[in-house]
Write a protein that holds these residues in place. Structure first.
Motif, PDB file in Angstrom:
ATOM      1  N   LEU A 154       0.809  -1.139  -0.160  1.00 48.61           N
ATOM      2  CA  LEU A 154      -0.172  -0.052   0.010  1.00 48.61           C
ATOM      3  C   LEU A 154       0.989   1.216   0.029  1.00 48.61           C
ATOM      4  N   ALA A 155       1.990   1.298   0.745  1.00 50.53           N
ATOM      5  CA  ALA A 155       2.900   2.434   0.726  1.00 50.53           C
ATOM      6  C   ALA A 155       3.439   2.326  -0.567  1.00 50.53           C
ATOM      7  N   TYR A 156       3.661   1.324  -1.384  1.00 49.54           N
ATOM      8  CA  TYR A 156       4.258   1.605  -2.715  1.00 49.54           C
ATOM      9  C   TYR A 156       3.396   2.022  -3.553  1.00 49.54           C
ATOM     10  N   LEU A 157       2.045   1.640  -3.661  1.00 52.05           N
ATOM     11  CA  LEU A 157       0.967   2.474  -4.289  1.00 52.05           C
ATOM     12  C   LEU A 157       0.794   3.866  -4.030  1.00 52.05           C
ATOM     13  N   ALA A 158       0.941   4.391  -2.851  1.00 47.49           N
ATOM     14  CA  ALA A 158       0.935   5.606  -2.377  1.00 47.49           C
ATOM     15  C   ALA A 158       2.030   6.428  -3.097  1.00 47.49           C
ATOM     16  N   ILE A 159       3.333   5.858  -2.992  1.00 47.18           N
ATOM     17  CA  ILE A 159       4.476   6.293  -3.740  1.00 47.18           C
ATOM     18  C   ILE A 159       4.386   6.324  -5.276  1.00 47.18           C
TER      19      ILE A 159
END
Length: 170
Positions: A28-33
């Motif tokens: 999810l953090a990678y998607l936000a990035i």
């Protein structure tokens, strides 16, 4: 090789400590990035016609916001490049002290710095010769598609692009 190995032990952060602390929410953090990177690429595509020279965050902040903002952006990037390798060397000593508790931390820090430096010095030359163009920059394969999509969007909407006098300059 080369820049890809700038932080060889960084994977332990992402898929070890961070994955456990976030209960598996690393993707999810990678998607936000990814959203932030695509937005940044889109903004850069809009800035190129307005400021068609050395496009960097420093230049764009200095020219469109204020010289002080450009100064802060430039120093933030410089400090990032300075402190990240230090943090990675320290983390490598922390990780390696678990299986080898009798080895002093300075040995792990020093060996990490030496190995990483050697890999970068040799690897950049090897990578330039052996990798396809998208692999020559860090994350090139991952950022290539959003950049291509942004360029295609920009070409389709060129008639509505900013005119050189439209952006506030310095």
């Amino acid at each position: 090789m080369g820049l890809v190995f700038m932080a060889p032990l960084a994977v332990f952060d992402t898929f070890g400590i961070v994955a456990e602390a976030t209960e598996g929410h690393v993707p999810l953090a990678y998607l936000a990035i990814l959203v932030a990177v695509v937005f940044t690429a889109f903004c850069y595509s809009r800035m190129v016609p307005v400021l068609p020279f050395a496009g960097s965050a420093y230049t764009y902040a200095r020219r469109t916001i204020h010289p002080a903002a450009g100064f802060l952006v430039g120093w933030t990037a410089t400090l990032d490049y300075l402190f990240l390798p230090m943090i990675n060397a320290l983390l490598s000593s922390i990780y390696m002290s678990v299986p080898f508790p009798n080895v002093p931390a300075w040995v792990w820090i020093g060996s990490t710095v030496i190995v990483t430096t050697a890999m970068n010095l040799v690897g950049v030359k090897v990578a330039a010769k052996r990798q396809p163009p998208a692999g020559r920059c860090p994350g090139g394969r991952l950022t290539g598609l959003p950049l291509l999509l942004g360029a295609q969007y920009h070409r389709r909407h060129q008639r509505r692009r900013l005119r050189p006098g439209a952006a506030p300059v310095g």
